[in-house]
Design a protein around this motif. Structure first.
Motif, PDB file in Angstrom:
ATOM      1  N   GLY A   5      -7.715   8.337  -0.485  1.00 45.20           N
ATOM      2  CA  GLY A   5      -6.733   7.777   0.141  1.00 45.20           C
ATOM      3  C   GLY A   5      -6.028   9.000   0.474  1.00 45.20           C
ATOM      4  N   GLN A   8      -6.366  12.443   1.642  1.00 43.78           N
ATOM      5  CA  GLN A   8      -6.619  12.932   3.190  1.00 43.78           C
ATOM      6  C   GLN A   8      -4.946  12.772   3.420  1.00 43.78           C
ATOM      7  OE1 GLN A   8      -8.353   8.530   3.569  1.00 43.78           O
ATOM      8  NE2 GLN A   8     -10.562   9.396   4.471  1.00 43.78           N
ATOM      9  N   GLU A   9      -3.986  11.879   3.203  1.00 44.13           N
ATOM     10  CA  GLU A   9      -3.152  12.027   3.588  1.00 44.13           C
ATOM     11  C   GLU A   9      -2.514  13.496   3.721  1.00 44.13           C
ATOM     12  OE1 GLU A   9      -1.524   9.924   4.239  1.00 44.13           O
ATOM     13  OE2 GLU A   9      -1.538   7.678   3.842  1.00 44.13           O
ATOM     14  N   LEU A  12      -3.920  15.524   6.673  1.00 40.35           N
ATOM     15  CA  LEU A  12      -3.330  14.967   7.833  1.00 40.35           C
ATOM     16  C   LEU A  12      -2.183  15.408   8.367  1.00 40.35           C
ATOM     17  CD1 LEU A  12      -3.552  11.254   7.427  1.00 40.35           C
ATOM     18  CD2 LEU A  12      -4.755  12.598   9.227  1.00 40.35           C
ATOM     19  N   SER A  26      -5.350  10.051  16.120  1.00 43.32           N
ATOM     20  CA  SER A  26      -6.099   8.598  15.401  1.00 43.32           C
ATOM     21  C   SER A  26      -7.131   9.262  15.245  1.00 43.32           C
ATOM     22  CB  SER A  26      -4.816   7.473  15.369  1.00 43.32           C
ATOM     23  OG  SER A  26      -5.761   7.032  17.048  1.00 43.32           O
ATOM     24  N   ALA A  29      -8.331  12.036  13.263  1.00 38.23           N
ATOM     25  CA  ALA A  29      -8.140  11.841  12.220  1.00 38.23           C
ATOM     26  C   ALA A  29      -9.672  10.836  11.762  1.00 38.23           C
ATOM     27  CB  ALA A  29      -7.274  11.151  11.665  1.00 38.23           C
ATOM     28  N   THR A  30     -10.048   9.891  12.302  1.00 39.45           N
ATOM     29  CA  THR A  30     -11.084   8.811  12.101  1.00 39.45           C
ATOM     30  C   THR A  30     -11.673   9.954  12.189  1.00 39.45           C
ATOM     31  OG1 THR A  30      -9.803   7.005  12.884  1.00 39.45           O
ATOM     32  CG2 THR A  30     -12.116   7.285  12.532  1.00 39.45           C
ATOM     33  N   TYR A  35     -10.232   8.479   7.915  1.00 39.44           N
ATOM     34  CA  TYR A  35      -8.547   8.052   7.903  1.00 39.44           C
ATOM     35  C   TYR A  35      -8.826   7.087   9.558  1.00 39.44           C
ATOM     36  CZ  TYR A  35      -3.787   7.266   7.472  1.00 39.44           C
ATOM     37  OH  TYR A  35      -2.460   7.275   6.135  1.00 39.44           O
ATOM     38  N   ARG A  36      -8.229   5.946   8.880  1.00 43.47           N
ATOM     39  CA  ARG A  36      -8.704   4.466   9.660  1.00 43.47           C
ATOM     40  C   ARG A  36      -6.936   4.166  10.324  1.00 43.47           C
ATOM     41  NH1 ARG A  36     -13.645   1.287  10.237  1.00 43.47           N
ATOM     42  NH2 ARG A  36     -12.933   1.033  12.712  1.00 43.47           N
ATOM     43  N   LYS A  37      -6.104   4.657   9.058  1.00 40.99           N
ATOM     44  CA  LYS A  37      -4.885   3.851   9.219  1.00 40.99           C
ATOM     45  C   LYS A  37      -4.060   3.526  10.302  1.00 40.99           C
ATOM     46  CE  LYS A  37      -5.008   3.835   4.095  1.00 40.99           C
ATOM     47  NZ  LYS A  37      -3.884   4.606   2.841  1.00 40.99           N
ATOM     48  N   THR A 102     -14.169  11.302   2.278  1.00 37.26           N
ATOM     49  CA  THR A 102     -13.705  10.361   3.581  1.00 37.26           C
ATOM     50  C   THR A 102     -14.137   8.707   3.705  1.00 37.26           C
ATOM     51  OG1 THR A 102     -16.403  11.125   3.655  1.00 37.26           O
ATOM     52  CG2 THR A 102     -14.867  12.329   5.767  1.00 37.26           C
ATOM     53  N   GLY A 103     -14.398   8.688   1.926  1.00 37.67           N
ATOM     54  CA  GLY A 103     -14.003   7.748   1.588  1.00 37.67           C
ATOM     55  C   GLY A 103     -15.160   7.011   0.889  1.00 37.67           C
TER      56      GLY A 103
END
Length: 327
Positions: A5, A8-9, A12, A26, A29-30, A35-37, A102-103
């Motif tokens: 996370g 990713q921030e 971005l 969005s 980014a996904t 990143y899906r927030k 990517t998490g």
């Protein structure tokens, strides 16, 4: 993942320079970073209705695209054993960096493990088998965390790959296409059909809907995403102002806008999806029936055909009881 996370921030930040709407940013980014927030529920619904929700979850497709791009990037290296091992190590390191950033989604980890085993076999000059590689990846993940077995992404990912391994070549052989220009889209269509055949029942069980336009959307969107993912990642990592940066940014913007426009257009189609929800018993019996029919096609044993028909009969009785006797 807190580590992913944070990365990713940080990655971005360049998105502020993009001439795209908030929804389009969005989506980009996904697709590139997982990143899906910032993604709204409405956008997720549109992708789901058009049958391309898998693009919004970093999956085997994303990892395979990155791996293919890395292989192409390192293809200029000499063919000597030293450079073969160097290419192997660089590819694996960068591939797993992508999976971590990517998490560490179960589908991405599965793809990373499968590609690691596949590339290891190739560098050691060994013959690789898709089923063994898939089973080894599943074993490693479940040994690390047995609760992965109950993760929806894990289940859908492995079912999709298993279906592709078993059905894709059989579907492709139904129509012999010799023209290479037509053969590539036909191959993508058969992959889509095979994956959809393996995951439809599970999607109906978990989500209660089935897209009726998935075949129309997957081909163009898969083509766009194949170029957008590596282009987006390169644009994110490159420093602003270097020669060609503006052209690359324009390319990423156009590709993202086109992808979002296709999804938005198809999501407005009347009766774009079929809605129904099935129970756990019907899901299990359905996959049992499919397995029996596939084994019959492979072995030609009448017992497998009879077992598949009996399971279908049980499904029919279960649906009948649920409709007429459940208040």
């Amino acid at each position: 993942m807190e580590f992913a996370g944070g990365k990713q921030e940080y990655l971005l930040k360049p998105f502020d320079r993009l001439n795209l709407s908030k929804e389009e940013k969005s989506v980009l980014a996904t697709i590139t970073l997982g990143y899906r927030k910032d993604m709204s529920r409405d956008v997720r619904k549109r992708f789901s209705l058009t049958g391309v929700a898998h693009l919004l979850a970093v999956s085997g497709f994303h990892v395979a695209v990155v791996c293919g791009f890395l292989s192409l990037l390192f293809s200029f290296l000499p063919k000597s054993p030293f450079y073969r091992w160097l290419k192997y190590l660089l590819t694996l390191c960068l591939l797993w960096c992508f999976v971590v950033i990517t998490g560490l989604a179960p589908s991405a980890v599965r793809a990373g493990l499968m590609l690691t085993l596949y590339l290891s076999g190739r560098v050691l000059r060994r013959t690789t088998d898709g089923y063994n590689t898939l089973a080894a990846a599943a074993f490693c993940m479940l040994a690390f965390n047995p609760l992965y077995l109950f993760d929806v992404g894990f289940q859908l990912s492995y079912l999709a790959v298993l279906s592709i391994l078993f059905l894709q070549l059989r579907l492709q052989d139904l129509i012999m296409v010799r023209n290479p220009i037509v053969a590539m889209p036909w191959g993508w269509i058969t992959v889509t059909l095979a994956a959809q055949a393996g995951t439809t029942l599970l999607c109906l069980y978990y989500f209660g809907q089935f897209s009726l336009v998935f075949l129309c959307t997957n081909l163009p969107l898969t083509f766009l995403a194949t170029f957008l993912i590596p282009a987006g990642l390169i644009w994110i990592l490159l420093p602003a102002g270097i020669p060609g940066y503006g052209l690359l940014q324009l390319f990423v913007e156009k590709m993202t806008h086109t992808l979002f426009w296709i999804v938005d257009s198809f999501s407005r189609v009347t009766q774009v999806a079929f809605y129904t929800r099935i129970g756990l018993l019907v899901t299990v019996l359905g996959y049992g029936s499919i397995l029996c029919f596939l084994l019959y096609l492979k072995t030609r044993r009448p017992g497998m055909l009879l077992a598949g028909l009996l399971l279908l009969l049980f499904i029919f009785f279960d649906l009948l009881i649920e409709r007429f006797f459940t208040v």
